[in-house]
Write a protein that holds these residues in place. Sequence first.
Motif, mmCIF file in Angstrom:
data_model
loop_
_atom_site.group_PDB
_atom_site.id
_atom_site.type_symbol
_atom_site.label_atom_id
_atom_site.label_comp_id
_atom_site.label_asym_id
_atom_site.label_seq_id
_atom_site.Cartn_x
_atom_site.Cartn_y
_atom_site.Cartn_z
ATOM 1 N N TYR A 63 30.438 40.851 38.178
ATOM 2 C CA TYR A 63 31.095 39.695 37.570
ATOM 3 C C TYR A 63 30.010 38.806 36.969
ATOM 4 N N LEU A 64 30.386 38.049 35.963
ATOM 5 C CA LEU A 64 29.582 36.939 35.466
ATOM 6 C C LEU A 64 30.346 35.675 35.834
ATOM 7 N N VAL A 65 29.750 34.811 36.660
ATOM 8 C CA VAL A 65 30.548 33.773 37.316
ATOM 9 C C VAL A 65 29.970 32.378 37.081
ATOM 10 N N ARG A 66 30.889 31.406 37.209
ATOM 11 C CA ARG A 66 30.531 29.989 37.229
ATOM 12 C C ARG A 66 31.223 29.342 38.417
ATOM 13 N N LEU A 67 30.572 28.347 38.992
ATOM 14 C CA LEU A 67 31.127 27.682 40.159
ATOM 15 C C LEU A 67 32.462 27.014 39.822
ATOM 16 N N SER A 68 32.599 26.534 38.593
ATOM 17 C CA SER A 68 33.838 25.866 38.197
ATOM 18 C C SER A 68 35.035 26.813 38.195
ATOM 19 N N HIS A 69 34.792 28.129 38.200
ATOM 20 C CA HIS A 69 35.863 29.121 38.209
ATOM 21 C C HIS A 69 35.940 29.824 39.567
ATOM 22 N N ALA A 70 35.454 29.175 40.596
ATOM 23 C CA ALA A 70 35.395 29.820 41.915
ATOM 24 C C ALA A 70 36.779 30.181 42.442
ATOM 25 N N ASP A 71 37.762 29.338 42.202
ATOM 26 C CA ASP A 71 39.100 29.613 42.743
ATOM 27 C C ASP A 71 39.698 30.887 42.158
ATOM 28 N N GLU A 72 39.600 31.053 40.830
ATOM 29 C CA GLU A 72 40.160 32.268 40.250
ATOM 30 C C GLU A 72 39.314 33.483 40.615
ATOM 31 N N LEU A 73 38.020 33.297 40.807
ATOM 32 C CA LEU A 73 37.170 34.394 41.266
ATOM 33 C C LEU A 73 37.593 34.866 42.653
ATOM 34 N N LEU A 74 37.925 33.938 43.532
ATOM 35 C CA LEU A 74 38.390 34.318 44.867
ATOM 36 C C LEU A 74 39.654 35.172 44.775
ATOM 37 N N GLY A 75 40.562 34.813 43.867
ATOM 38 C CA GLY A 75 41.766 35.610 43.687
ATOM 39 C C GLY A 75 41.462 37.009 43.172
ATOM 40 N N SER A 76 40.514 37.096 42.238
ATOM 41 C CA SER A 76 40.142 38.400 41.698
ATOM 42 C C SER A 76 39.514 39.279 42.783
ATOM 43 N N LEU A 77 38.608 38.711 43.555
ATOM 44 C CA LEU A 77 37.970 39.473 44.627
ATOM 45 C C LEU A 77 38.984 39.910 45.675
ATOM 46 N N ALA A 78 39.946 39.054 45.962
ATOM 47 C CA ALA A 78 40.979 39.422 46.926
ATOM 48 C C ALA A 78 41.762 40.636 46.427
ATOM 49 N N SER A 79 42.017 40.717 45.121
ATOM 50 C CA SER A 79 42.743 41.869 44.584
ATOM 51 C C SER A 79 41.894 43.134 44.634
ATOM 52 N N VAL A 80 40.588 43.008 44.450
ATOM 53 C CA VAL A 80 39.688 44.151 44.605
ATOM 54 C C VAL A 80 39.730 44.654 46.044
ATOM 55 N N ASN A 81 39.689 43.717 46.968
ATOM 56 C CA ASN A 81 39.699 44.059 48.385
ATOM 57 C C ASN A 81 40.953 44.837 48.777
ATOM 58 N N VAL A 82 42.089 44.430 48.242
ATOM 59 C CA VAL A 82 43.360 45.026 48.662
ATOM 60 C C VAL A 82 43.688 46.311 47.902
ATOM 61 N N TYR A 83 43.399 46.349 46.594
ATOM 62 C CA TYR A 83 43.983 47.389 45.755
ATOM 63 C C TYR A 83 43.019 48.434 45.212
ATOM 64 N N LEU A 84 41.711 48.222 45.309
ATOM 65 C CA LEU A 84 40.777 49.183 44.721
ATOM 66 C C LEU A 84 40.369 50.212 45.776
ATOM 67 N N PRO A 85 40.818 51.463 45.650
ATOM 68 C CA PRO A 85 40.616 52.453 46.721
ATOM 69 C C PRO A 85 39.286 53.186 46.614
ATOM 70 N N PRO A 91 28.422 47.516 46.589
ATOM 71 C CA PRO A 91 28.105 46.097 46.445
ATOM 72 C C PRO A 91 28.866 45.438 45.302
ATOM 73 N N ILE A 92 29.096 44.153 45.455
ATOM 74 C CA ILE A 92 29.746 43.326 44.439
ATOM 75 C C ILE A 92 28.712 42.304 43.984
ATOM 76 N N ILE A 93 28.318 42.375 42.729
ATOM 77 C CA ILE A 93 27.218 41.554 42.213
ATOM 78 C C ILE A 93 27.794 40.423 41.377
ATOM 79 N N LEU A 94 27.495 39.209 41.775
ATOM 80 C CA LEU A 94 27.924 38.031 41.039
ATOM 81 C C LEU A 94 26.732 37.506 40.241
#
Length: 352
Positions: A63-85, A91-94
């Motif tokens: 990911y290419l990330v900014r702190l101001s977008h942390a909330d939507e990043l958390l949602g994206s990571l949660a979907s990776v955790n649940v749905y990516l088999p 590793p997940i590189i921010l």
Amino acid sequence: MAIPSSAPRYALTRAVVVSFFLLFISFTLLSSYHPPFKATLSKFSPFITSQTPHPPYTVAIIYLVRLSHADELLGSLASVNVYLPLRDPWPIILFHTGDFDDTPVQDDFLASLREKIGGQSNRSQRDFSDRVEFVKLDWVLPEGIPHTKEELDPVSPSSWPGYHHMCAFYSTKIFFNPRLQDVTYYLRMDTDSLFLEPLCYDPFEVMHARQRSYGYLGIGNDAPVVTKGLWRFIRDYADSHPEVESQLNASKTWKWPTGDVDLDDVPVSGYYNNFEIVKLEEFRKPEVKEWFYHLVQYPEGFYKWRWGDAPLRWVTTQMFFDMDRETERLCGIRYYHPYNYLEQCECVPLHP
């Protein structure tokens, strides 16, 4: 006749019992001990599990990330955790440009991530948050580019220079980032990317088994307002590189603009590459590197005209890949991004 003493026999029996008991205690303690897991990843080694043999490739989710977008990043990571088999918890590189420099900021984010997903991932014995790395990028304007919008007058002033840095990074620089030196494939996600349903296959296994170099979900185009000069740039490069012109002319999916048209009014196709899987070594070949060098020698393309990484990824694959044999439309991935329109195709497991 004297009756023999039982003391030596008793002492011997006691010694055997005590030794056996101590041995039993030692074995129990050793078998129940698990060394603490180190949360800090080695620089290039991915996580592996002991249950399955390590595959003949390595992977990073980036990911290419900014702190101001942390909330939507958390949602994206949660979907990776649940749905990516994934068969291995890679590793997940921010990547960031300074927002996540401080350890307390990183710790707070990881605590929020653990709270969001509720502990361990669905596939891994390791805590999902332990897979996250923070890698800083140092972005500077290239030589010859003015440092003020007023002097440069870029096409897209509201997003200058951050978005323009991003386009240059994903178009050329990402392939040579030191952190990805020993990585075979990366999966790119944006902070506002989401998986919506479980995948029926591991996409990296698909890429490896089918020997693909580039995986994507869909193709759109960039508006002419942000591709000014790009068609002429491509034409000039093809004219000076006959092998590239031959490759483009032979492609079933490449179309040069024809007729009496203003090239700056013709859109350029591009992948929806907020999701993409890239085999890095294929983008490091000498002929591809030469094309990248040509791009960075004209920084106005990125920093004044805002040429995007999406059309440039399309152009690059068309120039150097066999589109039938080396690229893969990854079907059946239920994925959301605000600016994507994806026609769905059936999910077919790699191993039915």
